[in-house]
Motif scaffolding. Sequence first.
Motif, PDB file in Angstrom:
ATOM      1  N   PHE A 106      44.354  20.581  15.478  1.00 15.13           N
ATOM      2  CA  PHE A 106      42.979  20.355  15.905  1.00 15.13           C
ATOM      3  C   PHE A 106      42.400  19.232  15.024  1.00 15.13           C
ATOM      4  CE2 PHE A 106      38.771  22.830  16.921  1.00 15.13           C
ATOM      5  CZ  PHE A 106      38.335  21.757  17.685  1.00 15.13           C
ATOM      6  N   ALA A 108      38.520  18.480  14.595  1.00 15.43           N
ATOM      7  CA  ALA A 108      37.618  19.459  13.974  1.00 15.43           C
ATOM      8  C   ALA A 108      37.018  18.887  12.690  1.00 15.43           C
ATOM      9  CB  ALA A 108      38.371  20.749  13.674  1.00 15.43           C
ATOM     10  N   LYS A 146      44.053  25.103  16.776  1.00  7.05           N
ATOM     11  CA  LYS A 146      43.676  25.705  18.053  1.00  7.05           C
ATOM     12  C   LYS A 146      44.709  26.784  18.341  1.00  7.05           C
ATOM     13  CE  LYS A 146      42.167  21.301  20.005  1.00  7.05           C
ATOM     14  NZ  LYS A 146      42.444  20.321  21.078  1.00  7.05           N
ATOM     15  N   SER A 201      39.462  28.694  17.621  1.00  2.00           N
ATOM     16  CA  SER A 201      39.620  27.713  16.554  1.00  2.00           C
ATOM     17  C   SER A 201      39.659  28.503  15.253  1.00  2.00           C
ATOM     18  CB  SER A 201      38.430  26.755  16.556  1.00  2.00           C
ATOM     19  OG  SER A 201      38.423  25.979  15.378  1.00  2.00           O
ATOM     20  N   SER A 226      35.963  27.722  21.942  1.00  2.00           N
ATOM     21  CA  SER A 226      36.541  28.862  21.243  1.00  2.00           C
ATOM     22  C   SER A 226      35.964  30.134  21.867  1.00  2.00           C
ATOM     23  CB  SER A 226      36.219  28.781  19.752  1.00  2.00           C
ATOM     24  OG  SER A 226      36.942  29.729  19.025  1.00  2.00           O
TER      25      SER A 226
END
Length: 123
Positions: A36, A39, A45, A60, A93
Amino acid sequence: MHVTHDSSAGPAETIGFDQFLAVDIRVGTIVEALPFPEARKPAFKLVIDFGPVIGRKRSSAQITEHYRLEELHGRQVAAVVNFPPRQIGKFMSEVLTLGFPDAEGKVVLFHPGEPVPNGGRLF
């Protein structure tokens, strides 16, 4: 979905048992783990299988300090499955994967000590 807590603080305020029962914590198996990179804080993820009733949900998780992507597949974890979905960048998420902070505040996943059926509810 991730939440930050100050573990040096005292216990949270007292709640009723009905409030506890309203939080739906289930066990599931990670079936997919992906990087991810977009982020804000380092995260992965995850796709977690909670069994036939709940199905597969995405999360997440800021667990990059203690875990490598390749070791997450097949690992059972606990997650809150009845929070509303939360947008994290371009990723939605759907569940809050649970963990505890180590001595440096890095997340260690919460999981059952023995294999249990996916979808089992914490009590």
